[in-house]
Design an enzyme around this catalytic site. Structure first.
Site, short mmCIF file in Angstrom:
data_model
loop_
_atom_site.label_atom_id
_atom_site.label_comp_id
_atom_site.label_asym_id
_atom_site.label_seq_id
_atom_site.Cartn_x
_atom_site.Cartn_y
_atom_site.Cartn_z
N LYS A 12 -3.79 107.43 18.04
CA LYS A 12 -3.63 108.27 19.33
C LYS A 12 -2.75 109.70 18.91
CE LYS A 12 0.93 107.55 19.49
NZ LYS A 12 2.11 108.43 19.12
N GLY A 157 2.77 109.48 13.19
CA GLY A 157 3.05 109.94 14.66
C GLY A 157 1.72 109.55 15.42
N MET A 158 0.82 108.87 14.61
CA MET A 158 -0.73 108.62 15.48
C MET A 158 -0.70 107.25 15.63
SD MET A 158 -2.83 111.30 13.23
CE MET A 158 -4.40 110.78 14.26
N GLY A 160 -0.74 104.46 13.65
CA GLY A 160 -1.68 103.46 12.86
C GLY A 160 -1.13 101.92 12.76
N GLY A 161 0.08 101.68 12.73
CA GLY A 161 0.70 100.48 12.74
C GLY A 161 0.31 99.55 14.03
N ALA A 163 -2.43 100.48 15.93
CA ALA A 163 -3.67 100.14 15.97
C ALA A 163 -3.93 98.98 15.15
CB ALA A 163 -4.53 101.45 15.36
N ASP A 195 3.31 101.16 21.44
CA ASP A 195 2.02 101.79 21.53
C ASP A 195 0.71 100.89 21.41
OD1 ASP A 195 3.37 104.41 21.82
OD2 ASP A 195 3.12 104.81 19.20
O1 C5P Z 1 7.76 100.07 19.70
P1 C5P Z 1 7.62 100.71 18.34
O2 C5P Z 1 8.11 99.45 17.31
O3 C5P Z 1 6.39 101.27 18.02
O4 C5P Z 1 8.86 101.65 18.22
C1 C5P Z 1 9.27 102.37 17.27
C2 C5P Z 1 10.38 103.04 17.58
O5 C5P Z 1 10.08 104.12 18.42
C3 C5P Z 1 11.55 101.91 17.92
O6 C5P Z 1 12.22 101.45 17.27
C4 C5P Z 1 12.42 102.82 18.73
O7 C5P Z 1 13.57 103.63 17.86
C5 C5P Z 1 11.52 104.10 19.24
N1 C5P Z 1 11.21 103.94 20.70
C6 C5P Z 1 11.75 104.21 21.76
N2 C5P Z 1 11.54 104.07 22.94
C7 C5P Z 1 10.11 103.93 23.22
C8 C5P Z 1 9.21 103.58 22.28
C9 C5P Z 1 9.85 103.68 20.94
O8 C5P Z 1 13.19 104.48 21.65
N3 C5P Z 1 9.78 103.57 24.43
#
Ligand code: C5P
Length: 353
Positions: A12, A157-158, A160-161, A163, A195
């Site tokens: 994304k 920032g896309m 990948g993980g 997905a 995501d």
């Molecule tokens: O949810 P995910 O592990 O992909 O998020 C990665 C990091 O992005 C989280 O550890 C957090 O620091 C930050 N994040 C956030 N608020 C969100 C989504 C992500 O602070 N709504």
């Protein structure tokens, strides 16, 4: 082999990313417009009998005995040994930048499978379905192997993980005959990462909450992109922490697109939506600042994708995208460029056997 299934899910770019204040969990409320991109991660899950040590010329009877012994041993390990998900084998093929793909594959080979989002997705599906295969997997009566084909830049920032997680949820649901519905897959996806629901949904989606609550989906005409990759990744938690230290969080977030932005989106004029609250933080890095300045000097609209560092540049058509990509990839601050389109289909099963 007992069974195998392969699924794919898109990466994304956020066309809009408004960021609120962090809450008690440290996570932020977001208003996000996700645009899925046609670079997809593919995850194949293969289930097989646990590895045997018997020789290939053993009689059928001996094989049966060996299998029984193996099953008994597996049962014992299930009680006393490592948890099954730590024993999942993961192999990764990287198809991002030929200059670095092999090196990246070698680095990924050392990752702890238990931390891998695709393995965690398989674990969620197994633990949340009562299917016979889910039970056999958890009892170590069958063994799982994952093959991931990565086409989305890492730490870029896309998503990948995310997905990987979305594709693994769909592949696991099929191969384990888990029969979880979409709502349940979204619920499990949310636990794996904010995501993941957007990667499951594909298309163009508007999300609130932590970015994990999909409010609606739009059908948007195909549009073209050049993705500009930096030499180094950025850590999403660090970008958010930096954002907090500067007290940049909004007190109020939009909850829907304005009618004029909605019109622009439906006409495929995505650059008119561009807004990323994390951009000023990510773009503090000199190389990104410089790339953005170069783009701006050429009057090219651009946006940092999510928490960066990948920069998304819209192009009028495929030809323009390729020409632009060729030029930009020569800049010293740029590691590589990728040409692709949006939107992309939801996470989907590609094949099973
Ligand atoms: O949810 P995910 O592990 O992909 O998020 C990665 C990091 O992005 C989280 O550890 C957090 O620091 C930050 N994040 C956030 N608020 C969100 C989504 C992500 O602070 N709504």
């Amino acid at each position: 082999m007992i069974a195998a299934a392969s699924a794919s899910a898109p990466g994304k770019v956020n066309l809009v990313l408004q960021v609120g204040q962090p809450d008690h969990s440290g996570y932020h409320q977001l208003f996000s417009v996700f645009d899925s991109v046609a670079r997809r991660e593919a995850v194949t899950i293969t289930l097989s009998a646990p590895a045997r040590s018997g020789n290939d010329h053993a009689t059928a009877q001996a094989q049966t005995a060996a299998a029984q012994a193996q099953a008994a041993q597996a049962q014992a390990q299930a009680v006393s040994g490592r948890p099954w998900w730590e024993e999942v084998e993961v192999t990764t093929t990287v198809q991002i930048d030929p200059a670095t793909d092999k090196e990246t594959e070698q680095e990924l080979a050392h990752l702890d499978p238990a931390q891998h989002l695709a393995v965690r997705a398989l674990k969620e599906v197994a633990q949340n379905s009562g299917s016979e295969r889910s039970q056999q997997l958890q009892a170590k009566q069958i063994h799982a192997r994952l093959e991931v084909v990565k086409t989305i830049p890492m730490a870029g920032g896309m998503a990948g993980g995310s997905a990987d997680a979305a594709a693994a949820l769909v592949a696991a649901n099929a191969v384990l005959q888990a029969e979880l519905d979409d709502e349940e897959l979204h619920r499990l996806g949310r636990r794996l990462g904010a995501d993941v629901p957007a990667c499951l949904a594909g298309e163009v989606t508007v999300a609130t909450g932590y970015g994990d609550q999909i409010q609606r989906s739009y059908r948007v005409p195909t549009h073209h992109w050049v993705f500009v990759l930096a030499h180094q990744g950025l850590s999403t938690p660090e970008v958010f922490r930096h954002f907090d230290s500067l007290e940049l969080g909004r007190n109020e977030l939009d909850t829907e697109l304005s009618p004029s932005l909605e019109q622009a989106l439906l006409g495929g004029q995505v650059a008119q939506l561009f807004q990323n609250d994390l951009q000023p933080v990510a773009a503090k890095r000199d190389d990104l600042k410089q790339t953005l300045q170069e783009l701006s000097a050429r009057a090219l609209p651009a946006i940092i994708s999510g928490s960066g560092p990948t920069i998304a540049v819209p192009a009028a058509d495929a030809e323009a995208a390729h020409a632009l990509a060729q030029e930009i990839r020569t800049w010293p601050t740029v590691a590589a460029t990728l040409v692709t389109t949006s939107p992309s289909a939801p996470a989907r099963l590609e094949w099973e056997k």
